[in-house]
Design a protein around this motif. Structure first.
Motif: not given
Length: 438
Positions: A15-19, A327-331, A334-335, A338-343
């Protein structure tokens, strides 16, 4: 070190690297390489090129650039404007018909282009100024287009579904079919909310309709019918056993380019070069992420993080629907970032064994995951569609666009609940066309 603790460290570092602003693909490669060096030594790096290119050694990946060319060819013409005008002329008498026609145009254009940003840009350029001129509130005008644009990753042909199919080794044909009924259901929920909110407002300016003759209604149809025919033809060829998804995508791309040149006079070499250039850039970006995600998944598996997470979640003594809610909360979270493809590429290999162990269908889960990604497209801080709309109508504040899109977020949540209650909404069509999975 305990694999679960290590997994938490990997998540925080990722997360830190992507941010930091680095590209998703480069970030995944940096994180993967760093942890492999620390825990397995520099010799582990020798496997990274093989894993990266091995992930791209998949014939199904050919369909991605072809479908992107289809979308780019359509987006480079007035097809979006013509589609909007056609629906506006036919739905003008319906209260709130302008919002409904915009949502219908978004649904059809997203099916043709498979791109949410392209749908927002193409329909929004015409729809938002017209709705504001007719007296619709800015929040309704902007929010409806932002939400309608998200349909591009659910209604087939969907690049997101192709990526999920490749990441999880799931039938792309079944995934496409699974998105049809939920996609239409979402369109219906969006339209019902638009009709209700317009009726409730009772604004005379909003309810005012422009009159079109039958001649004006029919004269616009020849411009949009060929593109719709291509989509139907692509789906027929795919499910009629005539061709593979990659082959149908190639034919569809060629036909879209031909129609763009014949109907919209896209003869300029510069314009054609722009279509191919933009398609190549987007395709390379997606393929780069796919390769990098393969290396990232290998790192997680090599350090036993994936297996440990699956075992830990499997050992939880919770109801499977509580697990699905987690799982839905995590998604959703994450959404947001991050873009859908990455998630999909990062999360699907980890979540799929958990989903299957809990007794959920992976095809059904693909639809639920995609709707979660749709919510992320109109939610801050990333919310790509919000910024696309803001670029089209810069005088509409980002907060106003967000407020206008919130009712449609609620519609998506309702759609997820309905899919949980009635899984057949996603599974009925694939089972009917292709037969039940063994």
């Amino acid at each position: 070190m305990d694999p679960l603790t290590l997994g938490s460290i990997v998540a925080i570092v990722t997360v830190g690297v992507l941010f930091s602003g680095i590209s998703v693909a480069a970030g995944l490669l940096v994180v993967s390489g760093g942890f492999l060096i620390v825990f397995e030594g520099f010799s582990a790096l020798s496997l990274m090129p093989e894993i990266f290119f091995g992930k791209l050694n998949n014939f199904a990946l050919l369909s991605i650039p072809m479908f992107i060319i289809m979308g780019a060819a359509i987006a480079s013409t007035r097809a979006g404007a013509d589609l909007y005008e056609a629906l506006e002329r036919w739905l003008t008498r319906v209260p709130g018909g302008l919002v409904v026609s915009n949502l219908g145009a978004c649904a059809l254009f997203s099916a043709m282009s498979g791109s949410s940003p392209a749908t927002c840009a193409a329909i929004g350029k015409m729809g938002i100024p017209e709705m504001r001129k007719r007296g619709y509130p800015d929040a309704v005008a902007a929010g409806s287009i932002a939400a309608g644009g998200t349909l591009g990753i659910l209604i087939p042909p969907s690049v997101t579904m192709i990526v999920y199919g490749i990441a999880t080794e799931t039938s792309i044909g079944r995934l496409f079919l699974a998105g049809v009924v939920p996609g239409l259901m979402l369109v219906g929920l969006f339209m019902l909310w638009s009709l209700y909110s317009t009726w409730k407002s009772g604004d005379a300016n909003v309810l005012r309709a422009t009159t079109y003759s039958w001649r004006e209604r029919f004269e616009i149809l020849p411009r949009v019918i060929p593109f719709i025919a291509i989509i139907l033809g692509v789906l027929y060829a795919m499910y009629g056993g005539i061709a593979t998804p990659s082959e149908t995508a190639a034919v569809g791309a060629l036909l879209c380019l031909v129609i763009a040149m014949v109907i919209y006079k896209l003869w300029s070499p510069t314009k054609i070069w722009e279509v191919l250039r933009d398609s190549t850039k987007e395709s390379v970006m997606i393929l780069f992420i796919i390769g990098a995600a393969g290396v990232f998944s290998y790192m997680l598996s090599s350090l036993f993080i994936t297996q440990s997470i699956a075992e830990w979640i499997g050992s939880l003594d919770v109801n499977r629907w509580v697990l699905m809610a987690m799982v839905n909360l995590f998604l959703l979270v994450a959404g947001f970032f991050l873009p859908p493809v990455a998630v999909i590429l990062m999360a699907a290999p980890i979540l799929l064994p958990i989903i299957i162990t809990a007794g959920f269908d992976p095809i059904w889960f693909a639809v639920v995951l995609t709707i979660n990604m749709e919510i992320g497209l109109i939610s801050p801080p990333v919310g790509l569609n919000l910024y696309v709309i803001n670029g089209i109508a810069p005088d509409i504040k980002l907060k106003t666009i967000l407020v206008g899109s919130l009712p449609y977020v609620a519609c998506m949540v309702v759609a997820i609940i309905l899919l949980c209650l009635f899984p057949g909404l996603a599974l009925w069509l694939p089972d009917m066309v292709m037969g039940p999975e063994l």
